[in-house]
Design an enzyme around this catalytic site. Structure first.
Site: not given
Length: 350
Positions: A46, A196, A237
């Site tokens: 990721r 995360q 992103d």
């Protein structure tokens, strides 16, 4: 540690399984299309740049399994693999960006033999990783110019080395500053629901000897109010042409709080995350994920009624008006972003 790399024989991609960190360091070998798809979809790999690198390596590996010497047949199967991997995660533009680069290698060498094309593909995927490493270093240098020794920095999700190839984006300036003898105090949001920030960001910073304090997402306001935060650094992103930025869910809330407390909020990312074909954040497809990530993941037993409905978007979009600057490998873009992004990346964007 290497988080994504290509086997020497070119038949598999190896990744660190980020879902097992920080308690277990486990490497996975990905040799099939399903292996690669699942690793991306299940967040075993990721971070937008790392996803792109993994996908590029993966396309080279899969291309090597296509058993034909006919160009048209090779291209058809190559595109099937590409479309399959591209469907794994829709929000991070690095995925489609890297896949498109690999496809362009094939289409621009239609007169070459399949073995020759494989050689070109290997060079391209290695170039993508090396370029990301260089971009992270440049982003880190530009980002470091925005803060000073002793500053408190708040970050959300994970945008360090595990999410990229080296240094990271949002965390890169902190690692670079540490190398130069600077000290920062970092407040890391845990980043619900997949943690995360707790599992990865606090792990990376602690390993590097950087002063880090883990906080729950809903504690960001009080540490800002206390005057402990001088800047917010987050990754991204996808960045739209107007400067709207998609990042892990909860990022826009951090930006709104920072605006209220007069704290500059910066988005750090490579040019591969900038999508000038995407006009605004409204055009960014937001990935929806399993309700179980909210109800039961990381819990010994479910923490919500079995039948309760859940809404679990993986990302949100931070409005460009909340962003003080977008830090890239080519420099820092400032508002109005429709002008600064176009001027910096409108031409010759590979």
């Amino acid at each position: 540690m290497k988080n994504v790399y290509l086997h020497e024989d070119g038949k598999a991609v190896t990744i660190i399984d980020q879902t097992k960190l920080p308690t277990v360091t486990e490497y996975l070998t990905l040799g099939t299309a399903k292996d690669l798809y699942d690793a991306i979809f299940e967040l075993k790999v990721r971070g937008a740049p790392a996803i792109g690198i993994c996908a590029a390596f993966g396309m080279y590996v899969l291309a090597g399994t296509i058993e034909t010497g006919d160009y048209d047949e090779f291209l058809k199967k190559f595109r099937e693999y590409k479309d399959y991997l591209n469907s794994s995660r829709p929000t991070a533009v690095n995925l489609s960006w890297a896949l498109n680069r690999m496809e362009q290698v094939v289409t621009s060498h239609s007169d070459a033999s399949v073995p020759e094309i494989l050689g070109y593909l290997k060079k391209e995927c290695m170039d993508i990783q090396e370029e990301d490493s260089q971009m992270c270093r440049a982003i880190s240098e530009y980002g470091l110019s925005l803060i000073k020794d002793g500053d408190g920095i708040l970050t959300h999700c994970n945008a360090g080395p595990l999410a990229t190839s080296r240094y990271g984006t949002a965390l890169g300036p902190l690692f670079l500053g540490k190398e130069q003898g600077m000290n920062f105090h970092v407040f890391a949001d845990e980043t619900r629901p997949l943690l995360q920030g707790a599992r990865l960001t606090s792990y990376e910073l602690d390993q590097a000897g950087i002063d880090v304090t883990l906080i729950c997402d809903n504690m960001a306001s009080i540490v800002m109010k206390n005057g402990w935060i001088q800047a917010c650094f987050v990754g991204c992103d996808r960045i739209a042409a107007n400067g709207d930025a998609a990042n892990k869910i909860g990022t826009s809330g951090v930006a709104i709080l920072a605006k209220h407390y007069g704290i500059p909020f910066y988005v750090l990312g490579p040019s591969s995350t900038i999508d000038l074909d995407c006009a605004t954040g409204d055009d960014i497809q937001i990935e929806l994920r399993s309700p179980e990530e909210i109800k039961s993941k990381f819990y010994e037993k479910p923490m919500a009624p079995e039948g309760v409905k859940c809404y679990n978007p993986a990302f949100d979009v931070t409005d460009h008006t909340l962003i003080a600057g977008i830090v890239t490998e080519k420099g820092i873009c400032r508002p109005p972003y429709t002008e600064s992004l176009a001027n910096m990346f409108g031409k010759n964007k590979k």
